[in-house]
Scaffold this motif. Structure first.
Motif, PDB file in Angstrom:
ATOM      1  N   ILE A 195     -34.040  -3.578 -24.740  1.00 34.42           N
ATOM      2  CA  ILE A 195     -33.790  -3.340 -26.163  1.00 34.42           C
ATOM      3  C   ILE A 195     -34.136  -4.589 -26.962  1.00 34.42           C
ATOM      4  CG2 ILE A 195     -32.058  -2.807 -27.921  1.00 34.42           C
ATOM      5  CD1 ILE A 195     -30.495  -1.290 -25.811  1.00 34.42           C
ATOM      6  N   GLY A 196     -34.966  -4.414 -27.975  1.00 32.76           N
ATOM      7  CA  GLY A 196     -35.270  -5.465 -28.940  1.00 32.76           C
ATOM      8  C   GLY A 196     -34.707  -5.044 -30.289  1.00 32.76           C
ATOM      9  N   VAL A 197     -34.089  -5.967 -30.990  1.00 32.55           N
ATOM     10  CA  VAL A 197     -33.456  -5.628 -32.264  1.00 32.55           C
ATOM     11  C   VAL A 197     -34.109  -6.410 -33.397  1.00 32.55           C
ATOM     12  CG1 VAL A 197     -31.293  -5.562 -33.550  1.00 32.55           C
ATOM     13  CG2 VAL A 197     -31.288  -5.167 -31.085  1.00 32.55           C
ATOM     14  N   ALA A 198     -34.629  -5.669 -34.371  1.00 33.25           N
ATOM     15  CA  ALA A 198     -35.197  -6.212 -35.612  1.00 33.25           C
ATOM     16  C   ALA A 198     -35.928  -7.536 -35.379  1.00 33.25           C
ATOM     17  CB  ALA A 198     -34.131  -6.334 -36.672  1.00 33.25           C
ATOM     18  N   ASP A 199     -35.512  -8.590 -36.040  1.00 30.48           N
ATOM     19  CA  ASP A 199     -36.178  -9.894 -35.948  1.00 30.48           C
ATOM     20  C   ASP A 199     -35.494 -10.835 -34.975  1.00 30.48           C
ATOM     21  OD1 ASP A 199     -38.090  -9.179 -37.857  1.00 30.48           O
ATOM     22  OD2 ASP A 199     -36.732  -9.684 -39.498  1.00 30.48           O
ATOM     23  N   ALA A 200     -34.728 -10.302 -34.038  1.00 24.00           N
ATOM     24  CA  ALA A 200     -34.010 -11.139 -33.074  1.00 24.00           C
ATOM     25  C   ALA A 200     -34.992 -11.870 -32.163  1.00 24.00           C
ATOM     26  CB  ALA A 200     -33.062 -10.290 -32.241  1.00 24.00           C
ATOM     27  N   THR A 201     -34.567 -12.978 -31.628  1.00 26.62           N
ATOM     28  CA  THR A 201     -35.412 -13.781 -30.734  1.00 26.62           C
ATOM     29  C   THR A 201     -35.067 -13.543 -29.277  1.00 26.62           C
ATOM     30  OG1 THR A 201     -33.869 -15.618 -30.901  1.00 26.62           O
ATOM     31  CG2 THR A 201     -35.707 -15.587 -32.460  1.00 26.62           C
ATOM     32  N   HIS A 202     -34.380 -12.455 -28.987  1.00 25.13           N
ATOM     33  CA  HIS A 202     -34.015 -12.130 -27.612  1.00 25.13           C
ATOM     34  C   HIS A 202     -34.077 -10.627 -27.388  1.00 25.13           C
ATOM     35  CE1 HIS A 202     -30.269 -11.738 -29.890  1.00 25.13           C
ATOM     36  NE2 HIS A 202     -29.968 -10.797 -29.028  1.00 25.13           N
ATOM     37  N   TYR A 203     -33.982 -10.242 -26.122  1.00 25.76           N
ATOM     38  CA  TYR A 203     -33.985  -8.840 -25.719  1.00 25.76           C
ATOM     39  C   TYR A 203     -32.791  -8.604 -24.813  1.00 25.76           C
ATOM     40  CZ  TYR A 203     -38.773  -8.944 -27.363  1.00 25.76           C
ATOM     41  OH  TYR A 203     -39.884  -9.087 -28.147  1.00 25.76           O
ATOM     42  N   LEU A 204     -32.239  -7.403 -24.854  1.00 24.88           N
ATOM     43  CA  LEU A 204     -31.166  -7.020 -23.952  1.00 24.88           C
ATOM     44  C   LEU A 204     -31.757  -6.161 -22.844  1.00 24.88           C
ATOM     45  CD1 LEU A 204     -28.415  -6.031 -26.525  1.00 24.88           C
ATOM     46  CD2 LEU A 204     -28.611  -8.153 -25.236  1.00 24.88           C
TER      47      LEU A 204
END
Length: 89
Positions: free
Chosen positions: A14-23
């Motif tokens: 999962i990538g969220v919007a402009d986040a710099t990480h992934y779950l």
């Protein structure tokens, strides 16, 4: 192993919007997200490459890649954007 484990959970990034990480974790048939070891929290990684390597280490060969955005919700639309694609690892 493909993208499902023996209990039917799907490997998910999962990538969220402009986040710099992934779950990275597993999604069950009710769309609940959990960690790879059955924990309640998924792994946090800093790139798609890291996410793929992590899933490969658990013998997955494909995963559901999901991008979520909060922008639609911020504009007043009922449902936020959620874009999915199955990718090879």
């Amino acid at each position: 192993m493909d993208n499902m484990n023996t209990s039917g959970n799907m490997a998910t990034i999962i990538g969220v919007a402009d986040a710099t990480h992934y779950l990275v974790g597993l999604t069950d048939c009710n769309n609940n997200f959990a960690g790879l070891n059955g924990e309640r929290v998924g792994e946090c990684v800093h790139s798609i490459v890291e996410a793929k390597e992590l899933l490969k280490s658990y013998d997955y060969s494909v995963a559901n890649l999901e991008y979520q955005t909060a922008y639609d919700e911020m504009c007043g639309l009922e449902q936020g954007g959620k874009y999915q694609q199955v990718i090879s690892l």
